[in-house]
Write an enzyme that holds these catalytic residues in place. Structure first.
Site, PDB file in Angstrom:
ATOM      1  N   HIS A  50       0.839  -1.190   0.000  1.00  0.00           N
ATOM      2  CA  HIS A  50       0.000   0.000   0.000  1.00  0.00           C
ATOM      3  C   HIS A  50       0.883   1.251   0.000  1.00  0.00           C
ATOM      4  O   HIS A  50       2.088   1.166   0.232  1.00  0.00           O
ATOM      5  CB  HIS A  50      -0.949   0.000   1.205  1.00  0.00           C
ATOM      6  CG  HIS A  50      -0.270  -0.015   2.536  1.00  0.00           C
ATOM      7  ND1 HIS A  50      -0.375  -1.069   3.413  1.00  0.00           N
ATOM      8  CD2 HIS A  50       0.545   0.877   3.128  1.00  0.00           C
ATOM      9  CE1 HIS A  50       0.339  -0.807   4.492  1.00  0.00           C
ATOM     10  NE2 HIS A  50       0.908   0.371   4.344  1.00  0.00           N
TER      11      HIS A  50
HETATM   12  P1  TYD Z   1      -2.355  -4.044   7.362  1.00  0.00           P
HETATM   13  O1  TYD Z   1      -2.414  -2.630   6.906  1.00  0.00           O
HETATM   14  O2  TYD Z   1      -2.835  -5.096   6.441  1.00  0.00           O
HETATM   15  O3  TYD Z   1      -0.873  -4.392   7.818  1.00  0.00           O
HETATM   16  P2  TYD Z   1       0.499  -4.388   6.957  1.00  0.00           P
HETATM   17  O4  TYD Z   1       0.508  -3.165   6.151  1.00  0.00           O
HETATM   18  O5  TYD Z   1       1.524  -4.344   7.985  1.00  0.00           O
HETATM   19  O6  TYD Z   1       0.573  -5.629   6.174  1.00  0.00           O
HETATM   20  O7  TYD Z   1      -3.132  -4.124   8.744  1.00  0.00           O
HETATM   21  C1  TYD Z   1      -3.595  -5.342   9.290  1.00  0.00           C
HETATM   22  C2  TYD Z   1      -4.852  -5.081  10.098  1.00  0.00           C
HETATM   23  O8  TYD Z   1      -4.582  -4.241  11.217  1.00  0.00           O
HETATM   24  C3  TYD Z   1      -5.936  -4.399   9.288  1.00  0.00           C
HETATM   25  O9  TYD Z   1      -7.179  -4.978   9.670  1.00  0.00           O
HETATM   26  C4  TYD Z   1      -5.907  -2.966   9.748  1.00  0.00           C
HETATM   27  C5  TYD Z   1      -5.400  -3.074  11.171  1.00  0.00           C
HETATM   28  N1  TYD Z   1      -4.585  -1.917  11.591  1.00  0.00           N
HETATM   29  C6  TYD Z   1      -5.071  -1.046  12.556  1.00  0.00           C
HETATM   30  O10 TYD Z   1      -6.206  -1.193  13.063  1.00  0.00           O
HETATM   31  N2  TYD Z   1      -4.285  -0.012  12.971  1.00  0.00           N
HETATM   32  C7  TYD Z   1      -3.056   0.195  12.454  1.00  0.00           C
HETATM   33  O11 TYD Z   1      -2.360   1.161  12.870  1.00  0.00           O
HETATM   34  C8  TYD Z   1      -2.561  -0.693  11.445  1.00  0.00           C
HETATM   35  C9  TYD Z   1      -1.196  -0.505  10.832  1.00  0.00           C
HETATM   36  C10 TYD Z   1      -3.357  -1.750  11.055  1.00  0.00           C
END
Ligand code: TYD
Length: 140
Positions: A50
């Site tokens: 992302h």
């Molecule tokens: P995600 O963005 O997929 O993690 P990464 O980019 O590290 O692979 O996030 C995983 C889950 O956690 C998703 O359901 C969103 C949640 N999340 C939060 O609630 N708060 C946060 O600060 C972050 C980074 C993720």
């Protein structure tokens, strides 16, 4: 892309062990609003995938190793190895990032400049490229 940079933190090691300091608005180039960490990701997992319209990050592998691939949406990309608890990588807004090659002991600490807001995430690469091309931010 040229804003992406490695950040070295002060180390205060002595015969008791190591202590690393990362202070907001000093070593970290923003006010730290959020901390999260990623561990237990298998070696074949790719996380991130992302870009963020508003958040800046510093990533630090406080244990183990991982890699982060950064793309600017204009054809440039760079891969950074995160393998030292006293070195982080600063990621500005509007860069695409993939985190991968996690070792089993990897603990990837992430410092963020914002509270979590899913609306500022761009999770579609083509959308990211079109926002970069469209000069995102200028018309808003
Ligand atoms: P995600 O963005 O997929 O993690 P990464 O980019 O590290 O692979 O996030 C995983 C889950 O956690 C998703 O359901 C969103 C949640 N999340 C939060 O609630 N708060 C946060 O600060 C972050 C980074 C993720």
């Amino acid at each position: 892309m040229n804003k992406v940079k490695m950040v070295e933190f002060a180390q205060h090691g002595d015969d008791r062990g190591h202590l690393v300091i990362a202070e907001g608005n000093k070593d970290i180039p923003f006010d730290i609003k959020r901390v999260f960490y990623i561990y237990g990701s298998a070696a074949d997992v790719v996380r991130g995938q992302h870009a963020n319209r508003e958040s800046e990050f510093v990533l630090i592998n406080v244990a183990g190793k991982s890699k982060v691939k950064v793309k600017d949406g204009e054809g440039n990309e760079a891969i950074y190895c995160l393998n030292r608890p006293h070195t982080g990588i600063y990621l500005p807004t509007m860069v695409w990032k993939d985190m991968y090659d996690f070792t089993p002991d990897s603990v990837l600490l992430v410092l963020a400049s914002t509270h979590y807001n899913p609306d500022e995430y761009i999770r579609d690469y083509d959308e990211f490229v079109s926002e970069i091309k469209g000069g995102w931010g200028e018309g808003r």
